[in-house]
Motif scaffolding. Sequence first.
Motif, PDB file in Angstrom:
ATOM      1  N   HIS A 228      28.010  -2.863  66.127  1.00 31.69           N
ATOM      2  CA  HIS A 228      28.114  -3.883  67.133  1.00 31.69           C
ATOM      3  C   HIS A 228      27.751  -5.205  66.447  1.00 31.69           C
ATOM      4  O   HIS A 228      27.733  -6.178  67.150  1.00 31.69           O
ATOM      5  CB  HIS A 228      27.131  -3.838  68.278  1.00 31.69           C
ATOM      6  N   VAL A 229      27.770  -5.408  65.102  1.00 32.08           N
ATOM      7  CA  VAL A 229      27.447  -6.585  64.608  1.00 32.08           C
ATOM      8  C   VAL A 229      28.379  -7.707  64.699  1.00 32.08           C
ATOM      9  O   VAL A 229      28.192  -8.953  64.746  1.00 32.08           O
ATOM     10  CB  VAL A 229      27.399  -6.528  62.909  1.00 32.08           C
ATOM     11  N   ARG A 230      29.483  -7.278  65.083  1.00 30.54           N
ATOM     12  CA  ARG A 230      30.769  -8.367  65.349  1.00 30.54           C
ATOM     13  C   ARG A 230      30.736  -8.884  66.839  1.00 30.54           C
ATOM     14  O   ARG A 230      31.250  -9.977  67.124  1.00 30.54           O
ATOM     15  CB  ARG A 230      32.034  -7.855  65.222  1.00 30.54           C
ATOM     16  N   ASP A 231      29.817  -8.247  67.586  1.00 27.07           N
ATOM     17  CA  ASP A 231      29.773  -8.844  69.144  1.00 27.07           C
ATOM     18  C   ASP A 231      28.771 -10.143  68.999  1.00 27.07           C
ATOM     19  O   ASP A 231      27.621  -9.792  68.615  1.00 27.07           O
ATOM     20  CB  ASP A 231      28.950  -7.625  69.984  1.00 27.07           C
ATOM     21  N   PRO A 232      29.261 -11.126  69.638  1.00 24.64           N
ATOM     22  CA  PRO A 232      28.478 -12.362  69.558  1.00 24.64           C
ATOM     23  C   PRO A 232      27.257 -12.153  70.278  1.00 24.64           C
ATOM     24  O   PRO A 232      26.100 -12.988  70.190  1.00 24.64           O
ATOM     25  CB  PRO A 232      29.425 -13.618  69.744  1.00 24.64           C
ATOM     26  N   GLY A 233      27.345 -11.283  71.276  1.00 19.56           N
ATOM     27  CA  GLY A 233      26.337 -11.149  72.097  1.00 19.56           C
ATOM     28  C   GLY A 233      25.154 -10.142  71.870  1.00 19.56           C
ATOM     29  O   GLY A 233      24.137 -10.227  72.376  1.00 19.56           O
TER      30      GLY A 233
END
Length: 316
Positions: free
Chosen positions: A222-227
Amino acid sequence: MTAPVVLSTDGLPEKETAPAWHDWMAQLFSGLDTDLYGDTRFDGNICVAYAGDVMLTKLEAGRHRVVRDSHRPRESEAAYLKIVAPWEGQAQVQQNGQQASVSSGNWVIYDTSQPYEVANPFHTEHLIMMVPKQSIAERGLRLDGLMGRNVGGSAGMARIALQTMRSTYQELDNMTAPLARRAGELLVDMVYLSLQAMSGQVTAVTQKQALYDRICAYVAGHVRDPGLSVDQVADALNCSKRHLHNAFAGRELSLGAFIQQSRLELCMRELHAPALAHRTITEIAMGCGFGNSAHFSRAFKAYAGRSPSEYRALQL
């Protein structure tokens, strides 16, 4: 015993140190690609010795990463299980969706016949051991799910194996060839028993290590998730933030710092990729989970030692 191979950047002209390290990594470890975080000067020392079919390497070096891409290995290229056991510093391994971070007192294992990446974001002193994959696989142990994992080293068979690796390397100079070969066979046994323990056939991985592995896997996915945040990880894994912080206790990075470092490492890979040269730096940063370009630029320069544009120009 076969004479050890010693390579060192000591005495090389400054401009030749980085290219020399690139060449050595490619020659010793089957064409590995090396990234020096944009550094043009590099200090590194390698000493390679053999215990029969087992290769043991002491590596002292500045920060760097090595990458094995998705190309298929040559038919003549033997497959190995590769172990990194730090004396100093830290190693971060990614393979098959698994992500593991190890420091002194632990070791990590991965398969050289599959794509992988090892990041060494600080100065390191590692013991690296390569064991023929067939010597483990032929014993019937399923290796699926065991690669790219922190095996441990603080207790049980993993600790015995770690102590045996280190002491064997240190005493190889005093061994005859037959004795060194027997020591290598013993190391294979230690690795097999450690993996057997980790697979649950003998004992379970400690709860703390299991939670740490779950956290790393979630962050990698989930590293691309800004949240992505400590709160989000806690909700997703259904545990308290206190448990998350406990899983990172005693490690060099907190969970928050680990999330940011994971994003920076992803950005560095993408800035390094010729196939993404058409994308702007801001697009890459936003795609890697950063929500603010100014914050990204400051964090990147602090981590890589160069601005994103300088780093990209140097790599490409």
